[in-house]
Design an enzyme around this catalytic site. Structure first.
Site, PDB file in Angstrom:
ATOM      1  N   HIS A  75       0.830  -1.209   0.000  1.00 48.34           N
ATOM      2  CA  HIS A  75       0.000   0.000   0.000  1.00 48.34           C
ATOM      3  C   HIS A  75       0.864   1.258   0.000  1.00 48.34           C
ATOM      4  CE1 HIS A  75      -3.449   2.588   1.089  1.00 48.34           C
ATOM      5  NE2 HIS A  75      -2.565   3.212   1.842  1.00 48.34           N
ATOM      6  N   GLU A  76       1.880   1.297   0.861  1.00 48.24           N
ATOM      7  CA  GLU A  76       2.716   2.497   0.949  1.00 48.24           C
ATOM      8  C   GLU A  76       3.528   2.699  -0.332  1.00 48.24           C
ATOM      9  OE1 GLU A  76       2.357   4.686   3.281  1.00 48.24           O
ATOM     10  OE2 GLU A  76       0.941   3.411   4.346  1.00 48.24           O
TER      11      GLU A  76
END
Length: 267
Positions: free
Chosen positions: A137-138
């Protein structure tokens, strides 16, 4: 009146000319700063952070962070090649570090592949798959150029659309302010929320990246359920303070799962 009209037309033209497209989603985003400018600033900010932090001396946990990161890196490179967008990774110097801070339940990825996880998050991620949810996600935020977008919005709002070079030439001290804007750090170091659209893009891309890396994207649901349980205590995990509600997050993830499953190589 003409002055305001001309200013509006100038900003409109800047927005029209300075646009890029987010992979997969196809969303057009304002981009008034080059990838290399953002990467250079990110490298400096990341190096500064590492100098001020203490890396974990837990060999197995550190190895896990690097292993998951490298798998997602290869997935991203494969994905961008499939999209005919490998050139967007030029200048990347991937790095994955585990920072010792039991109070920080957080992780981040900067432009250029500079990624860090704080040890305080590991009790919630629990295993490699949970860690892949967060790191995917990051890293997706970086691949979707959300930092470029934030800097561009700041250049429009505060500097009238001036180029980054011109702003720093007149005020070199603005560099830290702009880096903070890129990664959502507001007054007193408080992390600011990404927009709902940016979060949804990072969710969608992150699930694809973890799936291509060999991690079952369905584990994203159980990870966010653990985050929801952790938020029931006296202090909320910092990662949650920058993200939508758990209910919204899980609903969005379930919506994107069928697409992500198509990329899952661990079946």
């Amino acid at each position: 009146m003409n002055m305001f009209k001309n200013a509006f037309l100038t900003l409109t033209l800047l927005v029209m000319l300075g646009c890029s497209t987010v992979p997969i989603t196809g969303r057009r985003q304002v981009s008034l700063v080059s990838d290399q400018e953002v990467i250079t600033m990110s490298f400096q900010a990341y190096n500064d952070l590492l100098k001020q932090s203490r890396l974990s001396n837990n060999a197995s946990q550190t190895a896990m962070v690097k292993r998951v990161g490298q798998k997602i890196q290869r997935a991203v490179e494969q994905f961008m090649q499939q999209q005919g967008a490998s050139s967007q990774l030029e200048g990347y110097q991937w790095e994955f570090n585990l920072i010792e801070d039991a109070q920080q339940q957080n992780a981040f990825a900067m432009a250029g592949g500079k990624t860090a996880v704080y040890t305080g998050l590991l009790p919630i991620t629990k295993d490699e798959s949970g860690l892949a949810v967060v790191m995917g996600h990051e890293i997706a935020h970086a691949i979707a150029k959300h930092s470029n977008e934030r800097i561009s919005q700041q250049l429009l709002a505060e500097y009238g659309g001036a180029t980054l070079g011109a702003v720093l030439g007149q005020n070199p001290g603005a560099s830290s302010e702009i880096v903070n804007a890129a990664y959502g750090i507001g007054a007193q170091g408080v992390l600011l929320k990404w927009g709902r659209t940016q979060e949804s893009e990072a969710d969608r891309l992150g699930l694809i990246f973890m799936a291509m890396a060999g991690y079952n994207p369905q584990t994203a649901v159980t990870f966010w359920q653990r985050m929801a349980a952790a938020s029931g205590g006296a202090s909320q995990p910092e990662l949650l303070s920058t993200h939508p509600s758990n209910e919204t997050r899980i609903a969005d993830i379930q919506k994107h799962l069928p697409e992500a499953q198509k990329y899952y190589t661990g079946r």
